[in-house]
Design an enzyme around this catalytic site. Structure first.
Site, PDB file in Angstrom:
ATOM      1  N   GLU A 139       0.843  -1.207   0.000  1.00  0.00           N
ATOM      2  CA  GLU A 139       0.000   0.000   0.000  1.00  0.00           C
ATOM      3  C   GLU A 139       0.874   1.252   0.000  1.00  0.00           C
ATOM      4  O   GLU A 139       2.034   1.212   0.409  1.00  0.00           O
ATOM      5  CB  GLU A 139      -0.897   0.026   1.247  1.00  0.00           C
ATOM      6  CG  GLU A 139      -1.899  -1.099   1.329  1.00  0.00           C
ATOM      7  CD  GLU A 139      -2.967  -1.041   0.252  1.00  0.00           C
ATOM      8  OE1 GLU A 139      -3.226   0.058  -0.283  1.00  0.00           O
ATOM      9  OE2 GLU A 139      -3.516  -2.103  -0.082  1.00  0.00           O
ATOM     10  N   SER A 196     -13.245   0.039  -7.898  1.00  0.00           N
ATOM     11  CA  SER A 196     -13.814  -0.790  -6.840  1.00  0.00           C
ATOM     12  C   SER A 196     -13.795  -0.048  -5.514  1.00  0.00           C
ATOM     13  O   SER A 196     -14.706  -0.172  -4.714  1.00  0.00           O
ATOM     14  CB  SER A 196     -13.059  -2.112  -6.743  1.00  0.00           C
ATOM     15  OG  SER A 196     -11.681  -1.867  -6.678  1.00  0.00           O
ATOM     16  N   ASN A 197     -12.775   0.780  -5.316  1.00  0.00           N
ATOM     17  CA  ASN A 197     -12.641   1.455  -4.031  1.00  0.00           C
ATOM     18  C   ASN A 197     -13.009   2.920  -4.163  1.00  0.00           C
ATOM     19  O   ASN A 197     -12.442   3.631  -4.980  1.00  0.00           O
ATOM     20  CB  ASN A 197     -11.194   1.302  -3.549  1.00  0.00           C
ATOM     21  CG  ASN A 197     -10.793   2.381  -2.561  1.00  0.00           C
ATOM     22  OD1 ASN A 197     -11.598   2.821  -1.745  1.00  0.00           O
ATOM     23  ND2 ASN A 197      -9.558   2.824  -2.653  1.00  0.00           N
ATOM     24  N   ARG A 207      -8.670  12.057  -7.328  1.00  0.00           N
ATOM     25  CA  ARG A 207      -9.181  11.456  -8.557  1.00  0.00           C
ATOM     26  C   ARG A 207     -10.684  11.670  -8.692  1.00  0.00           C
ATOM     27  O   ARG A 207     -11.196  11.839  -9.794  1.00  0.00           O
ATOM     28  CB  ARG A 207      -8.785   9.978  -8.644  1.00  0.00           C
ATOM     29  CG  ARG A 207      -9.591   9.010  -7.826  1.00  0.00           C
ATOM     30  CD  ARG A 207      -9.119   7.587  -8.106  1.00  0.00           C
ATOM     31  NE  ARG A 207      -9.890   6.609  -7.349  1.00  0.00           N
ATOM     32  CZ  ARG A 207      -9.509   5.351  -7.171  1.00  0.00           C
ATOM     33  NH1 ARG A 207      -8.379   4.912  -7.679  1.00  0.00           N
ATOM     34  NH2 ARG A 207     -10.268   4.516  -6.494  1.00  0.00           N
ATOM     35  N   ASN A 251      -5.280   5.642  -6.345  1.00  0.00           N
ATOM     36  CA  ASN A 251      -6.115   6.149  -5.250  1.00  0.00           C
ATOM     37  C   ASN A 251      -5.415   7.269  -4.489  1.00  0.00           C
ATOM     38  O   ASN A 251      -6.049   8.188  -3.985  1.00  0.00           O
ATOM     39  CB  ASN A 251      -6.572   5.022  -4.313  1.00  0.00           C
ATOM     40  CG  ASN A 251      -5.423   4.295  -3.632  1.00  0.00           C
ATOM     41  OD1 ASN A 251      -4.329   4.839  -3.460  1.00  0.00           O
ATOM     42  ND2 ASN A 251      -5.650   3.059  -3.238  1.00  0.00           N
ATOM     43  N   TYR A 257       4.238   5.032  -6.868  1.00  0.00           N
ATOM     44  CA  TYR A 257       2.974   4.316  -6.652  1.00  0.00           C
ATOM     45  C   TYR A 257       2.202   4.301  -7.976  1.00  0.00           C
ATOM     46  O   TYR A 257       1.279   5.082  -8.206  1.00  0.00           O
ATOM     47  CB  TYR A 257       2.169   4.949  -5.507  1.00  0.00           C
ATOM     48  CG  TYR A 257       1.014   4.065  -5.080  1.00  0.00           C
ATOM     49  CD1 TYR A 257       1.231   2.783  -4.589  1.00  0.00           C
ATOM     50  CD2 TYR A 257      -0.315   4.500  -5.186  1.00  0.00           C
ATOM     51  CE1 TYR A 257       0.185   1.961  -4.226  1.00  0.00           C
ATOM     52  CE2 TYR A 257      -1.373   3.688  -4.824  1.00  0.00           C
ATOM     53  CZ  TYR A 257      -1.115   2.420  -4.347  1.00  0.00           C
ATOM     54  OH  TYR A 257      -2.160   1.600  -3.992  1.00  0.00           O
ATOM     55  N   GLU A 260      -0.821  -1.832 -10.993  1.00  0.00           N
ATOM     56  CA  GLU A 260      -1.269  -2.633 -12.140  1.00  0.00           C
ATOM     57  C   GLU A 260      -2.361  -1.907 -12.929  1.00  0.00           C
ATOM     58  O   GLU A 260      -2.700  -2.332 -14.022  1.00  0.00           O
ATOM     59  CB  GLU A 260      -1.737  -4.012 -11.664  1.00  0.00           C
ATOM     60  CG  GLU A 260      -3.072  -4.084 -10.926  1.00  0.00           C
ATOM     61  CD  GLU A 260      -3.110  -3.323  -9.608  1.00  0.00           C
ATOM     62  OE1 GLU A 260      -2.039  -3.165  -8.976  1.00  0.00           O
ATOM     63  OE2 GLU A 260      -4.204  -2.877  -9.199  1.00  0.00           O
ATOM     64  N   LYS A 261      -2.859  -0.801 -12.392  1.00  0.00           N
ATOM     65  CA  LYS A 261      -3.896  -0.047 -13.105  1.00  0.00           C
ATOM     66  C   LYS A 261      -3.394   0.426 -14.464  1.00  0.00           C
ATOM     67  O   LYS A 261      -4.180   0.594 -15.387  1.00  0.00           O
ATOM     68  CB  LYS A 261      -4.344   1.164 -12.273  1.00  0.00           C
ATOM     69  CG  LYS A 261      -5.140   0.771 -11.041  1.00  0.00           C
ATOM     70  CD  LYS A 261      -5.606   2.006 -10.292  1.00  0.00           C
ATOM     71  CE  LYS A 261      -6.406   1.647  -9.056  1.00  0.00           C
ATOM     72  NZ  LYS A 261      -5.567   1.091  -7.963  1.00  0.00           N
TER      73      LYS A 261
END
Ligand code: NAG
Length: 369
Positions: A139, A196-197, A207, A251, A257, A260-261
């Protein structure tokens, strides 16, 4: 990955495991001193074992490969250790979750989020003098709890950060011989986003603010838990492929950071529109002309206009795929339960190649700097 596929893989896994257990059993019975072999010397040499038992490959392996003990299963997502070989061709350590091997383990992986606040579930002390502890955490700092007492405890960090001892990341692979011409998949959607989050505590404000403005000017097809349109795993890559652009919005914004996005659209044949650390940081990992950065534009409206323009100009759009001539992306694993496979396999490979002494003193100084 379809569910049929999943269960086949699972069955294959069971067969492989069974085969492993059986061959171990055979091996050990052959190895046993009461059989044909002379009693082994106190510390059996690999060679003498080899001469004795025919199926000595695994004995050899266990004797030479460093043992990596996974102290807890991160988020309780279990997988078959043979996945390291299957997915990444990594097979140079002996991965185990058997705490009975603690005293022999060369390395122990400890997953940050599963460490209890009072540290009561850490591996026991004193540790064997040769043993290294690996701090596993994927994270960003925004989503990291500062559990007290983790200074001067670990030997190696295992993280998405490029300056971690063991950086974890999907990478594009270079090829000398040019790849054959890439055929852009058929598109029937302009911009897509899987979210998803949407939990504000995870740092998603930036974002969300950007997106609220952006969607006024362009049609975005939304998927994911946050929009009650759950996308089945088997549909992930085909859906990405059917969109001209994909919003690879992190996020929270931190150096390196870049998750995989961005790999999803690159692998699927879609142009990622990224929101995250500065463009220069992305360019450490992927070519400048493979993605669009939101910071390249003064505001959301001008980004939307640019995407509309690319939508009308096939030739300009095509330029975003030139990098594929000498670089090849690999799809990443997408099941939630596969989230830690790459990190654990990367650790396995690293510790097999690097046996140097190392200490991590101020874990948080480094991580939150
Ligand atoms: C691992 O790190 C700890 C504390 O940082 C240190 O005491 C120990 O000697 C190190 N061991 C190895 C094998 O690197």
């Amino acid at each position: 990955m379809s569910s049929t596929n999943g269960s086949t893989l699972c069955r294959v896994g069971v067969v492989v495991t069974l085969a492993g257990v059986i061959s171990m059993a055979i091996m050990f019975s052959r190895f046993s001193p009461s059989r044909n072999c002379p009693p082994p010397p106190p510390k059996p040499k690999v060679n003498s074992v080899q001469n004795c038992a025919k199926s000595s490959n695994s004995v050899n392996d266990i004797a030479e490969k460093p043992i990596v003990l996974l102290w807890v299963w991160p988020e309780n997502y279990r997988f078959d250790f043979s996945d390291c070989k299957k997915f990444y061709n990594i097979d140079n350590c002996h991965l185990t979750d058997d705490r009975g091997l603690y005293d022999e383990a060369d390395n122990v992986i400890v997953y940050h989020r599963d460490i209890q606040w009072d540290l009561s579930n850490l591996p026991p002390s004193p540790r064997p003098p040769f043993q290294r502890w690996l701090w596993l955490h994927l994270e960003s700092p925004t989503n990291t709890k500062r559990i007290p007492g983790l200074e001067n405890l670990f030997n190696l960090t295992l993280s998405y950060r490029q300056d971690a001892d063991i950086p974890v990341r999907m990478r594009l692979i270079t090829s000398k011989k040019p790849n054959k011409d890439f055929v852009i998949p058929k598109k029937d959607k302009l911009v897509c986003w899987i979210v998803s989050n949407n939990d504000p505590s995870t740092g998603v404000d930036r974002r969300n603010d950007f997106f609220r403005e952006f969607r006024k000017y362009i049609r975005v097809t939304l998927f994911g838990k946050a929009y009650a349109r759950f996308l089945d795993y088997k549909d992930y890559y085909p859906t990405l492929a059917s969109c001209k652009f994909y919003l690879a919005f992190e996020n929270s914004i931190h150096k390196d950071y870049i998750t995989e996005k961005i790999n999803g659209p690159l692998a699927a044949g879609t142009v990622p529109v990224v929101l995250g650390p500065p463009r220069r940081n992305y360019e450490n990992f992927v070519p400048a002309e493979s993605f669009i950065h939101v910071d390249d534009f003064p505001d959301a409206k001008s980004l939307a206009e640019y995407l509309h323009q690319l939508d009308r100009d096939d030739n300009a759009y095509q330029q975003y795929f030139n990098w594929r001539k000498h670089l090849t992306p690999s799809p990443h694993l997408i099941l939630q339960t596969q989230e830690f496979i790459l990190a654990i396999c990367t650790a396995c490979d690293h510790v097999a190649r690097h046996r140097e002494y190392k200490e991590v003193h101020d874990l948080y100084d480094w991580y939150f700097r």
